[in-house]
Design a protein around this motif. Structure first.
Motif, short mmCIF file in Angstrom:
data_model
loop_
_atom_site.label_atom_id
_atom_site.label_comp_id
_atom_site.label_asym_id
_atom_site.label_seq_id
_atom_site.Cartn_x
_atom_site.Cartn_y
_atom_site.Cartn_z
N TRP A 238 1.06 -4.40 -10.95
CA TRP A 238 1.45 -5.29 -10.01
C TRP A 238 2.53 -4.71 -8.94
N MET A 239 3.54 -4.10 -9.68
CA MET A 239 4.75 -3.66 -8.79
C MET A 239 4.34 -2.15 -7.82
N VAL A 240 3.58 -1.55 -8.58
CA VAL A 240 3.41 -0.12 -7.95
C VAL A 240 2.15 -0.08 -7.19
N ARG A 241 0.89 -0.58 -7.78
CA ARG A 241 -0.37 -0.33 -6.92
C ARG A 241 -0.09 -1.08 -5.46
N PRO A 242 -0.77 -0.23 -4.37
CA PRO A 242 -0.64 -0.80 -3.14
C PRO A 242 -0.93 -2.23 -2.86
N ALA A 243 -0.43 -2.77 -1.91
CA ALA A 243 -0.82 -4.17 -1.64
C ALA A 243 -1.87 -4.56 -0.31
N ASP A 244 -2.49 -3.44 0.11
CA ASP A 244 -3.46 -3.31 1.17
C ASP A 244 -4.61 -4.57 0.69
N LYS A 245 -4.97 -4.73 -0.65
CA LYS A 245 -6.03 -5.62 -0.69
C LYS A 245 -5.64 -6.95 -0.95
N GLY A 246 -4.23 -7.34 -0.99
CA GLY A 246 -3.59 -8.33 -1.09
C GLY A 246 -3.64 -9.18 -2.52
N VAL A 247 -3.71 -8.19 -3.25
CA VAL A 247 -3.62 -8.61 -4.89
C VAL A 247 -2.23 -8.20 -5.37
N ASP A 248 -2.15 -6.68 -5.88
CA ASP A 248 -0.93 -6.05 -6.24
C ASP A 248 0.10 -6.03 -5.18
N PHE A 249 1.30 -5.58 -5.24
CA PHE A 249 2.42 -5.61 -4.65
C PHE A 249 2.84 -4.45 -3.71
N GLY A 250 2.76 -3.33 -4.53
CA GLY A 250 3.18 -2.00 -3.74
C GLY A 250 4.70 -1.93 -3.41
N LEU A 251 5.50 -2.79 -4.44
CA LEU A 251 6.89 -2.68 -4.14
C LEU A 251 7.75 -1.78 -4.51
#
Length: 251
Positions: A170-183
């Motif tokens: 959740w924290m690492v993967r990109p947020a571009d799909k609106g699911v994970d956060f990419g923080l």
């Protein structure tokens, strides 16, 4: 199914399930209630901690956690008074009880005040099983009930550490799909491990990318190797495919 067919199949399923429409019944919906980085981190870590058992119950109790933290997790963690903690005593999700919840708040305060926060603690740890082990050691470095230790898994004790691996996704993967956060920019998706549970494990075995019968660290490492062969840059995207096939399609 040859390797290319398998990759095409799982790529398509990952694309299909990594959509906001599918998160309403998923624990990740809880941290999506927030926009502030630290609120997201803390909410995500707490709900990932209770993410076992019935999914409706997990989501319900995740929202209950938010309410008890006065809809401001970071502020509560940093500025709570002892009297504020009394309201947490009645919380319960399976074997995670109010005393566990109170300790988690105190330990998170220690991490943010003395160690730079959750991101700082996890970043620059490689390989990640060692990083999770080091995190657990730090997390329980303040006084605690021994029973509470069971709520943070340790891969070096051969645990699959599904819930922490899910939190890290959740924290690492990109947020571009609106699911994970990419923080967390200091970790790469390639470093992550699949959050192996009964659903993803059963599907992985049916597809032939996992042979080990137990869901433990060795199984995670075997699955990681197979998924990295399919996508070395973002292997954990296949968590969406494996979990979706298991939960929604009964594959």
């Amino acid at each position: 199914m040859n390797k290319q067919d398998l990759k095409d199949f799982l790529d398509a399923k990952a694309e299909y399930y990594e959509q906001p429409d599918f998160i309403e019944t998923d624990p990740i919906v809880i941290p999506h209630q927030f926009t502030k980085k630290e609120d997201i981190e803390i909410s995500a870590f707490l709900v990932a901690t209770i993410a076992w058992g019935n999914r409706k119950s997990i989501v319900k109790n995740g929202f209950r956690m938010n309410q008890l933290l006065q809809e401001s997790p970071f502020d509560f963690v940093m500025n709570h008074q002892e009297t504020d903690l009394k309201d947490l005593l009645n919380f319960k999700h399976r074997t995670f009880n109010g005393e566990d919840f109170i300790f988690f708040i105190k330990s998170l305060q220690n991490i943010y005040k003395s160690h730079g926060g959750l991101q700082k603690v996890f970043e620059n740890k490689n390989p990640m099983p060692n990083g999770i082990h080091q995190f657990k050691t730090l997390f329980f470095s303040i006084p605690h009930l021994r029973r509470t230790q069971k709520h943070v898994s340790d891969p070096l004790k051969n645990s699959a550490a599904k819930r922490i691996n899910m939190f890290l996704r959740w924290m690492v993967r990109p947020a571009d799909k609106g699911v994970d956060f990419g923080l967390w920019q200091g970790l790469e998706p390639a470093q992550l491990s699949c959050p192996l549970d009964v659903h993803s494990g059963n599907v992985a075995r049916k597809l032939g990318v996992l042979k080990r019968k137990q869901n433990d660290l060795k199984a995670v490492q075997e699955l990681d190797h197979a998924l990295r062969n399919l996508d070395p840059i973002d292997p954990v995207k296949y968590d969406f495919a494996l979990f979706g096939l298991g939960v929604f399609e009964k594959f």
